[in-house]
Design a protein around this motif. Structure first.
Motif, PDB file in Angstrom:
ATOM      1  N   ASN A  79      50.122  66.257  51.831  1.00 18.67           N
ATOM      2  CA  ASN A  79      49.960  66.180  53.146  1.00 18.67           C
ATOM      3  C   ASN A  79      49.703  64.916  53.720  1.00 18.67           C
ATOM      4  OD1 ASN A  79      47.445  65.808  52.117  1.00 18.67           O
ATOM      5  ND2 ASN A  79      46.279  67.038  53.443  1.00 18.67           N
ATOM      6  N   LEU A  80      50.062  63.983  53.271  1.00 19.60           N
ATOM      7  CA  LEU A  80      49.747  62.485  53.445  1.00 19.60           C
ATOM      8  C   LEU A  80      51.311  62.022  54.297  1.00 19.60           C
ATOM      9  CD1 LEU A  80      47.415  60.948  51.040  1.00 19.60           C
ATOM     10  CD2 LEU A  80      46.831  62.243  53.179  1.00 19.60           C
ATOM     11  N   ARG A 136      43.977  57.170  54.596  1.00 19.41           N
ATOM     12  CA  ARG A 136      43.526  57.663  53.396  1.00 19.41           C
ATOM     13  C   ARG A 136      43.741  56.629  52.129  1.00 19.41           C
ATOM     14  NH1 ARG A 136      39.761  60.136  55.117  1.00 19.41           N
ATOM     15  NH2 ARG A 136      40.266  62.344  56.159  1.00 19.41           N
ATOM     16  N   GLU A 156      46.499  60.277  56.709  1.00 18.04           N
ATOM     17  CA  GLU A 156      46.259  61.805  56.994  1.00 18.04           C
ATOM     18  C   GLU A 156      46.733  62.458  58.424  1.00 18.04           C
ATOM     19  OE1 GLU A 156      43.089  65.580  56.180  1.00 18.04           O
ATOM     20  OE2 GLU A 156      42.813  63.598  55.365  1.00 18.04           O
TER      21      GLU A 156
END
Length: 158
Positions: A79-80, A136, A156
């Motif tokens: 999801n990054l 992140r 993120e």
């Protein structure tokens, strides 16, 4: 070994009559040859003998520092958003040596915010966030050389 040390080493080799130099540590392997054609060989295809293959694949993961353990980075990578280097050059985390870094892990950034500078051929190129979100991971140390397409940050999205 930082960029300044590498430049001094290469200058010393250039000024001497040494035709080949191999420097190997637990973190990396550097091989410099003089007198041949100028060519770039990425670390992965370099293994030619039986001994180098274990050292060469081990070098790339040890070079970039991560702010999270590798297992956590792999788990969260889905999801990054990765911010990659658009050019080859030297990574700078701050606008000047005595200034604070543009971003730290955990900082929230807006789309278009400057994340770092990459110096290429004496030109300073600001690298901006393509999406807004939270930093992140920072995968490169200040003043390290970076390659085209190398992941610099993981954000993120918000």
């Amino acid at each position: 070994m930082d960029v300044k040390d590498l430049k001094r080493l290469l200058e010393s080799v250039r000024e001497s009559d040494i035709s080949e130099l191999v420097l190997e540590t637990g973190d990396y392997k550097l091989s410099v040859k003089r007198g041949g054609e100028l060519a770039y060989a990425p670390p992965a295809p370099a293994p030619a003998a039986a001994a180098p293959p274990p050292a060469t694949p081990a070098a790339p993961p040890a070079t970039p520092p991560t702010e999270a353990p590798p297992a956590a980075a792999e788990a969260a990578a889905g999801n990054l958003v990765e911010v990659t280097a658009p050019i080859v050059g030297t990574f700078y985390a701050a606008p000047s040596p005595d200034a604070p870094p543009f971003v730290k892990v955990g900082d929230r950034v807006e789309a278009g915010a400057v994340l770092c500078i990459i110096e290429a051929m004496k030109l300073m190129n600001e690298i901006e966030a393509e999406v807004g979100g939270t930093v992140r991971e920072i995968l490169v140390r200040n003043e390290e050389p970076v390659e085209y397409g190398q992941v610099l940050f993981r954000l993120e999205p918000s």
